[in-house]
Write a protein that holds these residues in place. Structure first.
Motif, PDB file in Angstrom:
ATOM      1  N   GLN A 180      -5.091  66.816  -4.339  1.00  0.00           N
ATOM      2  CA  GLN A 180      -3.735  67.284  -4.609  1.00  0.00           C
ATOM      3  C   GLN A 180      -2.775  66.120  -4.829  1.00  0.00           C
ATOM      4  O   GLN A 180      -1.890  66.190  -5.684  1.00  0.00           O
ATOM      5  N   MET A 181      -2.960  65.032  -4.079  1.00  0.00           N
ATOM      6  CA  MET A 181      -2.124  63.843  -4.276  1.00  0.00           C
ATOM      7  C   MET A 181      -2.371  63.255  -5.660  1.00  0.00           C
ATOM      8  O   MET A 181      -1.423  62.895  -6.374  1.00  0.00           O
ATOM      9  N   GLU A 225     -12.684  63.289  -9.107  1.00  0.00           N
ATOM     10  CA  GLU A 225     -13.027  62.144  -9.960  1.00  0.00           C
ATOM     11  C   GLU A 225     -12.329  62.216 -11.310  1.00  0.00           C
ATOM     12  O   GLU A 225     -11.814  61.208 -11.803  1.00  0.00           O
ATOM     13  N   ASN A 226     -12.272  63.395 -11.914  1.00  0.00           N
ATOM     14  CA  ASN A 226     -11.571  63.535 -13.195  1.00  0.00           C
ATOM     15  C   ASN A 226     -10.091  63.212 -13.046  1.00  0.00           C
ATOM     16  O   ASN A 226      -9.493  62.572 -13.918  1.00  0.00           O
ATOM     17  N   GLU A 227      -9.498  63.649 -11.940  1.00  0.00           N
ATOM     18  CA  GLU A 227      -8.068  63.407 -11.720  1.00  0.00           C
ATOM     19  C   GLU A 227      -7.803  61.923 -11.470  1.00  0.00           C
ATOM     20  O   GLU A 227      -6.802  61.377 -11.925  1.00  0.00           O
ATOM     21  N   ARG A 228      -8.718  61.253 -10.761  1.00  0.00           N
ATOM     22  CA  ARG A 228      -8.569  59.811 -10.528  1.00  0.00           C
ATOM     23  C   ARG A 228      -8.590  59.054 -11.863  1.00  0.00           C
ATOM     24  O   ARG A 228      -7.750  58.201 -12.121  1.00  0.00           O
ATOM     25  N   ILE A 229      -9.545  59.387 -12.708  1.00  0.00           N
ATOM     26  CA  ILE A 229      -9.667  58.732 -14.022  1.00  0.00           C
ATOM     27  C   ILE A 229      -8.405  58.972 -14.849  1.00  0.00           C
ATOM     28  O   ILE A 229      -7.868  58.044 -15.466  1.00  0.00           O
ATOM     29  N   LYS A 230      -7.913  60.187 -14.833  1.00  0.00           N
ATOM     30  CA  LYS A 230      -6.705  60.533 -15.584  1.00  0.00           C
ATOM     31  C   LYS A 230      -5.500  59.732 -15.081  1.00  0.00           C
ATOM     32  O   LYS A 230      -4.723  59.198 -15.880  1.00  0.00           O
ATOM     33  N   TRP A 231      -5.351  59.622 -13.753  1.00  0.00           N
ATOM     34  CA  TRP A 231      -4.223  58.877 -13.199  1.00  0.00           C
ATOM     35  C   TRP A 231      -4.289  57.410 -13.618  1.00  0.00           C
ATOM     36  O   TRP A 231      -3.286  56.829 -14.048  1.00  0.00           O
ATOM     37  N   ILE A 232      -5.446  56.823 -13.541  1.00  0.00           N
ATOM     38  CA  ILE A 232      -5.609  55.417 -13.938  1.00  0.00           C
ATOM     39  C   ILE A 232      -5.249  55.239 -15.412  1.00  0.00           C
ATOM     40  O   ILE A 232      -4.512  54.314 -15.775  1.00  0.00           O
ATOM     41  N   GLU A 233      -5.734  56.129 -16.262  1.00  0.00           N
ATOM     42  CA  GLU A 233      -5.421  56.030 -17.698  1.00  0.00           C
ATOM     43  C   GLU A 233      -3.917  56.150 -17.939  1.00  0.00           C
ATOM     44  O   GLU A 233      -3.357  55.426 -18.772  1.00  0.00           O
ATOM     45  N   LEU A 234      -3.265  57.038 -17.212  1.00  0.00           N
ATOM     46  CA  LEU A 234      -1.816  57.199 -17.370  1.00  0.00           C
ATOM     47  C   LEU A 234      -1.069  55.953 -16.900  1.00  0.00           C
ATOM     48  O   LEU A 234      -0.113  55.509 -17.556  1.00  0.00           O
ATOM     49  N   HIS A 274       3.659  54.588  -2.525  1.00  0.00           N
ATOM     50  CA  HIS A 274       3.946  55.565  -1.471  1.00  0.00           C
ATOM     51  C   HIS A 274       2.747  56.484  -1.239  1.00  0.00           C
ATOM     52  O   HIS A 274       2.311  56.686  -0.104  1.00  0.00           O
ATOM     53  N   HIS A 275       2.217  57.029  -2.319  1.00  0.00           N
ATOM     54  CA  HIS A 275       1.110  57.976  -2.168  1.00  0.00           C
ATOM     55  C   HIS A 275      -0.203  57.290  -1.809  1.00  0.00           C
ATOM     56  O   HIS A 275      -1.026  57.870  -1.089  1.00  0.00           O
ATOM     57  N   LEU A 276      -0.397  56.074  -2.247  1.00  0.00           N
ATOM     58  CA  LEU A 276      -1.598  55.350  -1.810  1.00  0.00           C
ATOM     59  C   LEU A 276      -1.510  55.003  -0.328  1.00  0.00           C
ATOM     60  O   LEU A 276      -2.486  55.126   0.410  1.00  0.00           O
ATOM     61  N   ARG A 277      -0.330  54.613   0.127  1.00  0.00           N
ATOM     62  CA  ARG A 277      -0.128  54.376   1.573  1.00  0.00           C
ATOM     63  C   ARG A 277      -0.346  55.662   2.371  1.00  0.00           C
ATOM     64  O   ARG A 277      -0.862  55.621   3.490  1.00  0.00           O
ATOM     65  N   GLN A 278       0.073  56.787   1.796  1.00  0.00           N
ATOM     66  CA  GLN A 278      -0.089  58.071   2.455  1.00  0.00           C
ATOM     67  C   GLN A 278      -1.554  58.296   2.832  1.00  0.00           C
ATOM     68  O   GLN A 278      -1.851  58.899   3.850  1.00  0.00           O
ATOM     69  N   PHE A 279      -2.466  57.778   2.017  1.00  0.00           N
ATOM     70  CA  PHE A 279      -3.892  57.941   2.260  1.00  0.00           C
ATOM     71  C   PHE A 279      -4.547  56.654   2.759  1.00  0.00           C
ATOM     72  O   PHE A 279      -5.760  56.500   2.704  1.00  0.00           O
ATOM     73  N   GLY A 280      -3.739  55.739   3.267  1.00  0.00           N
ATOM     74  CA  GLY A 280      -4.263  54.531   3.885  1.00  0.00           C
ATOM     75  C   GLY A 280      -4.827  53.516   2.911  1.00  0.00           C
ATOM     76  O   GLY A 280      -5.654  52.686   3.281  1.00  0.00           O
ATOM     77  N   HIS A 281      -4.356  53.539   1.667  1.00  0.00           N
ATOM     78  CA  HIS A 281      -4.877  52.605   0.661  1.00  0.00           C
ATOM     79  C   HIS A 281      -3.748  51.807   0.071  1.00  0.00           C
ATOM     80  O   HIS A 281      -3.045  51.829  -0.641  1.00  0.00           O
ATOM     81  N   GLN A 333     -11.287  58.062  -1.636  1.00  0.00           N
ATOM     82  CA  GLN A 333     -12.425  58.987  -1.630  1.00  0.00           C
ATOM     83  C   GLN A 333     -11.881  60.413  -1.606  1.00  0.00           C
ATOM     84  O   GLN A 333     -10.769  60.643  -1.119  1.00  0.00           O
ATOM     85  N   ALA A 334     -12.662  61.344  -2.086  1.00  0.00           N
ATOM     86  CA  ALA A 334     -12.252  62.755  -2.046  1.00  0.00           C
ATOM     87  C   ALA A 334     -12.002  63.204  -0.615  1.00  0.00           C
ATOM     88  O   ALA A 334     -11.198  64.102  -0.370  1.00  0.00           O
ATOM     89  N   THR A 335     -12.650  62.545   0.331  1.00  0.00           N
ATOM     90  CA  THR A 335     -12.517  62.905   1.751  1.00  0.00           C
ATOM     91  C   THR A 335     -11.448  62.091   2.485  1.00  0.00           C
ATOM     92  O   THR A 335     -11.262  62.276   3.685  1.00  0.00           O
ATOM     93  N   SER A 336     -10.740  61.192   1.761  1.00  0.00           N
ATOM     94  CA  SER A 336      -9.675  60.412   2.400  1.00  0.00           C
ATOM     95  C   SER A 336      -8.640  61.363   2.987  1.00  0.00           C
ATOM     96  O   SER A 336      -8.266  62.358   2.360  1.00  0.00           O
ATOM     97  N   LYS A 337      -8.189  61.065   4.208  1.00  0.00           N
ATOM     98  CA  LYS A 337      -7.239  61.926   4.914  1.00  0.00           C
ATOM     99  C   LYS A 337      -5.826  61.368   4.814  1.00  0.00           C
ATOM    100  O   LYS A 337      -5.609  60.161   4.958  1.00  0.00           O
ATOM    101  N   ALA A 338      -4.872  62.258   4.637  1.00  0.00           N
ATOM    102  CA  ALA A 338      -3.463  61.863   4.587  1.00  0.00           C
ATOM    103  C   ALA A 338      -2.983  61.468   5.973  1.00  0.00           C
ATOM    104  O   ALA A 338      -3.336  62.097   6.965  1.00  0.00           O
ATOM    105  N   GLN A 339      -2.171  60.431   6.026  1.00  0.00           N
ATOM    106  CA  GLN A 339      -1.566  59.997   7.282  1.00  0.00           C
ATOM    107  C   GLN A 339      -0.263  60.759   7.541  1.00  0.00           C
ATOM    108  O   GLN A 339       0.273  60.714   8.634  1.00  0.00           O
ATOM    109  N   TRP A 340       0.246  61.435   6.526  1.00  0.00           N
ATOM    110  CA  TRP A 340       1.412  62.317   6.657  1.00  0.00           C
ATOM    111  C   TRP A 340       1.392  63.280   5.468  1.00  0.00           C
ATOM    112  O   TRP A 340       0.668  63.077   4.505  1.00  0.00           O
TER     113      TRP A 340
END
Length: 147
Positions: free
Chosen positions: A35-36, A96-105, A140-147, A21-28
């Motif tokens: 930004q992630m 949301e645009n950045e999420r879609i772009k990352w998935i496509e990449l 690594h980055h998904l774990r950073q946000f608890g996912h 989610q856009a509001t997901s908080k980083a654990q570190w």
């Protein structure tokens, strides 16, 4: 070891990205969720040959050893590792645009071809190393946000 070149692995990662989610908080670390996402799209664009970054001098000295250390087992990448200065993301953008772009990449790795790839820190990487590293970086980055 998991690789970005495995369709099941890509599906797993996409599902994890979609749970952010856009509001997901980083654990570190210092990045927020947008930004992630942006950092990761910049990374994928580099591996896929869409962006080039200057080779870092310190990478010429230690990059090969660092890559071997990261890829030697299935352990996650350690927290708070250095980031190439050009891949540090600040500011705001459209989550949301950045999420879609990352998935496509990530899905574009199904047709990956970048045999002369030179990472700005690690140096020359084989396709197998790229597959393993991209998975570990994404995880690594998904774990950073608890996912």
């Amino acid at each position: 070891m998991k690789t970005i070149f495995d369709a099941k692995t890509v599906t797993e990662l996409v599902n994890r990205i979609n749970s952010l989610q856009a509001t997901s908080k980083a654990q570190w670390g210092k990045m927020d969720a947008y930004q992630m996402l942006k950092h990761c799209t910049l990374s994928e664009e580099m591996f896929l040959g869409k962006k080039l970054y200057k080779r870092l001098f310190i990478g010429k000295l230690f990059g090969g050893m660092a890559l071997k250390s990261i890829l030697k087992n299935e352990s996650p990448i350690k927290k708070n590792q250095p980031t190439h200065p050009e891949m540090k993301v600040t500011g705001k953008g459209n989550f949301e645009n950045e999420r879609i772009k990352w998935i496509e990449l990530l899905q574009a790795y199904a047709t990956f071809s970048n045999p002369k790839f030179l990472h700005p820190f690690f140096g020359k990487m084989t396709t197998e190393q790229i597959g393993n590293y991209v998975y570990k970086h994404t995880d690594h980055h998904l774990r950073q946000f608890g996912h």
